[in-house]
Design a protein around this motif. Structure first.
Motif, PDB file in Angstrom:
ATOM      1  N   VAL A  35      -5.973   6.122  -4.184  1.00 21.96           N
ATOM      2  CA  VAL A  35      -5.724   4.842  -3.010  1.00 21.96           C
ATOM      3  C   VAL A  35      -5.802   3.958  -4.959  1.00 21.96           C
ATOM      4  O   VAL A  35      -6.767   3.600  -5.245  1.00 21.96           O
ATOM      5  CB  VAL A  35      -7.118   4.794  -1.894  1.00 21.96           C
ATOM      6  CG1 VAL A  35      -6.514   3.279  -1.797  1.00 21.96           C
ATOM      7  CG2 VAL A  35      -6.352   5.665  -1.209  1.00 21.96           C
ATOM      8  N   PRO A  36      -4.532   2.853  -4.419  1.00 21.84           N
ATOM      9  CA  PRO A  36      -4.977   1.494  -5.281  1.00 21.84           C
ATOM     10  C   PRO A  36      -5.567  -0.129  -5.567  1.00 21.84           C
ATOM     11  O   PRO A  36      -5.937   0.202  -3.850  1.00 21.84           O
ATOM     12  CB  PRO A  36      -3.627   1.166  -5.236  1.00 21.84           C
ATOM     13  CG  PRO A  36      -3.116   0.708  -3.778  1.00 21.84           C
ATOM     14  CD  PRO A  36      -3.906   2.602  -3.407  1.00 21.84           C
ATOM     15  N   THR A  37      -6.585   0.689  -6.150  1.00 24.95           N
ATOM     16  CA  THR A  37      -6.934  -1.311  -6.386  1.00 24.95           C
ATOM     17  C   THR A  37      -6.634  -2.540  -5.946  1.00 24.95           C
ATOM     18  O   THR A  37      -5.700  -2.665  -5.550  1.00 24.95           O
ATOM     19  CB  THR A  37      -7.770  -2.079  -7.618  1.00 24.95           C
ATOM     20  OG1 THR A  37      -6.935  -1.936  -8.002  1.00 24.95           O
ATOM     21  CG2 THR A  37      -8.761  -0.216  -8.365  1.00 24.95           C
ATOM     22  N   VAL A  38      -6.993  -3.418  -5.193  1.00 21.79           N
ATOM     23  CA  VAL A  38      -7.123  -4.629  -5.422  1.00 21.79           C
ATOM     24  C   VAL A  38      -6.281  -5.636  -6.447  1.00 21.79           C
ATOM     25  O   VAL A  38      -5.278  -6.386  -5.862  1.00 21.79           O
ATOM     26  CB  VAL A  38      -8.223  -4.974  -3.825  1.00 21.79           C
ATOM     27  CG1 VAL A  38      -7.588  -4.841  -2.849  1.00 21.79           C
ATOM     28  CG2 VAL A  38      -8.472  -5.762  -5.197  1.00 21.79           C
ATOM     29  N   ARG A  39      -6.714  -5.239  -6.756  1.00 28.43           N
ATOM     30  CA  ARG A  39      -5.698  -5.879  -8.219  1.00 28.43           C
ATOM     31  C   ARG A  39      -4.432  -5.605  -8.519  1.00 28.43           C
ATOM     32  O   ARG A  39      -3.559  -6.011  -8.989  1.00 28.43           O
ATOM     33  CB  ARG A  39      -7.036  -5.864  -9.531  1.00 28.43           C
ATOM     34  CG  ARG A  39      -6.380  -6.113 -10.674  1.00 28.43           C
ATOM     35  CD  ARG A  39      -7.214  -5.783 -12.429  1.00 28.43           C
ATOM     36  NE  ARG A  39      -8.328  -7.020 -11.761  1.00 28.43           N
ATOM     37  CZ  ARG A  39      -8.801  -7.938 -12.027  1.00 28.43           C
ATOM     38  NH1 ARG A  39      -7.523  -8.993 -12.680  1.00 28.43           N
ATOM     39  NH2 ARG A  39      -9.992  -8.766 -11.458  1.00 28.43           N
ATOM     40  N   GLU A  40      -4.513  -3.814  -8.323  1.00 29.67           N
ATOM     41  CA  GLU A  40      -2.843  -3.451  -8.720  1.00 29.67           C
ATOM     42  C   GLU A  40      -2.493  -3.498  -7.554  1.00 29.67           C
ATOM     43  O   GLU A  40      -1.067  -3.817  -7.854  1.00 29.67           O
ATOM     44  CB  GLU A  40      -3.520  -1.627  -8.279  1.00 29.67           C
ATOM     45  CG  GLU A  40      -4.225  -1.440  -9.746  1.00 29.67           C
ATOM     46  CD  GLU A  40      -3.965   0.408  -9.713  1.00 29.67           C
ATOM     47  OE1 GLU A  40      -4.159   1.283 -11.338  1.00 29.67           O
ATOM     48  OE2 GLU A  40      -4.723   0.922  -8.395  1.00 29.67           O
TER      49      GLU A  40
END
Length: 329
Positions: free
Chosen positions: A241-246
């Motif tokens: 699951v990617p970060t919101v920054r990513e």
């Protein structure tokens, strides 16, 4: 001339005497500390994550400090009720506050009146943990990524998201995405993460926020799909699951952190002893394992660094609240 001598030269004899007396009094208080039961004020209802954390730590503090450690739940008003009770208490180390950024960096910007100064009324003992949020959708939703949700809104689809209340970290992250993407999405506030999840599963909202504690297992079991996490790094439980920054929205990077605080005038020797106690408790494998079961990321940060982070986050959230025009009511 050494720095110490320069400081002494700049101070008047009266000031030096006052400082010496304060240090002597502080040392004397610390030598007798604690002299009675200790109370940890939790600004949330019993049974929640923060309350559970306090109840896991209290026996460790009791064993270390030699006095009973009691939990005092004082929920309400965006955690201000509990925070104010501690700010007004005697600064002698017998009343502690297990606070989150809600009391210090969020509520001050969205509430009309604050009975304490979030930057000056408290001294931090240390940060103990962080609690990131997941952004989740139904497993059969057409959205595989956060970008898919944003694109749908840009195409004119009616997009809504469930948060756990006005001024929550979920609400702020959602509004940060709305502002950064320049899209029209509606916040639907609920009272808790579980209610947000039920709203997502029932199709009442397009996406929702929930704590990792609440939804990691649901995602692993395929009951929900996570499109992003609001922490600076990916979750070890959900590394895909990617970060919101990513995902392209660094302004939505916001986690709830939990720290231990005392009134600002509490003597330094007492604060130091409490910090050492907290650090040792968090280092215990049993405590780490119990926190991990709640998907709580244990991370001790000393008091001074905690206050520095608090001050910067206060400024950052202030800018977001102003830009997104967020109010509690």
């Amino acid at each position: 001339m050494t720095l110490t001598r320069k400081i002494r030269a700049a101070l008047s004899p009266m000031a030096i005497m006052a400082m010496a007396m304060a240090m002597t009094i502080g040392a004397a208080l610390a030598a007798d500390y604690p002299g009675r039961p200790i109370k940890i004020v939790v600004p949330y209802a019993a049974g929640g994550t923060i309350d559970s954390m306090a109840r896991l730590l209290s026996p460790k503090f009791q064993a270390e400090l030699g006095q009973p450690v009691l939990i005092d739940n004082r929920p309400g008003a965006g955690t201000m009720i509990g925070a104010d009770a501690v700010a007004r208490s005697e600064p002698d180390g017998h009343t502690l506050f297990m606070g989150t950024n809600s009391a210090f960096t969020i509520s001050p910007h969205i509430m009309d009146k604050l009975p304490y100064d979030p930057l000056r009324s408290f001294a931090a003992i240390g940060t103990m943990a962080t609690l990131p949020n997941l952004i989740v959708v139904k497993p059969d939703a057409p959205y595989q990524t956060l970008a898919d949700v944003v694109d749908a809104a840009r195409r004119g689809e009616k997009i809504s998201y469930a948060s756990f209340g006005k001024g929550s970290t979920a609400h702020l992250s959602g509004e940060a995405i709305r502002v950064a993407a320049a899209i029209d999405i509606a916040e639907i506030p609920y009272k808790s993460g579980p209610q947000c999840v039920q709203a997502v599963l029932a199709g009442q909202v397009s996406m929702g926020f929930d704590t990792t504690f609440g939804s990691v297992q649901r995602v692993k079991q395929g009951q929900l799909r996570a499109v992003a996490i609001t922490s600076a790094t990916r979750s070890p439980d959900l590394p895909h699951v990617p970060t919101v920054r990513e995902a392209g929205y660094p302004s939505a990077e916001l986690v709830a952190w939990v720290g231990l605080f005392v009134p600002a005038a509490t003597p330094a020797p007492i604060r130091d002893r409490l910090a050492a106690t907290l650090r040792r408790a968090l280092d215990e494998p049993q405590v780490k394992a119990q926190f991990a079961k709640m998907s709580v990321v244990v991370r001790f940060v000393d008091g001074e660094s905690t206050m520095q982070t608090l001050r910067q986050e206060y400024l950052d959230i202030g800018k977001l609240v102003q830009t997104a025009k967020i109010r509690a009511h």
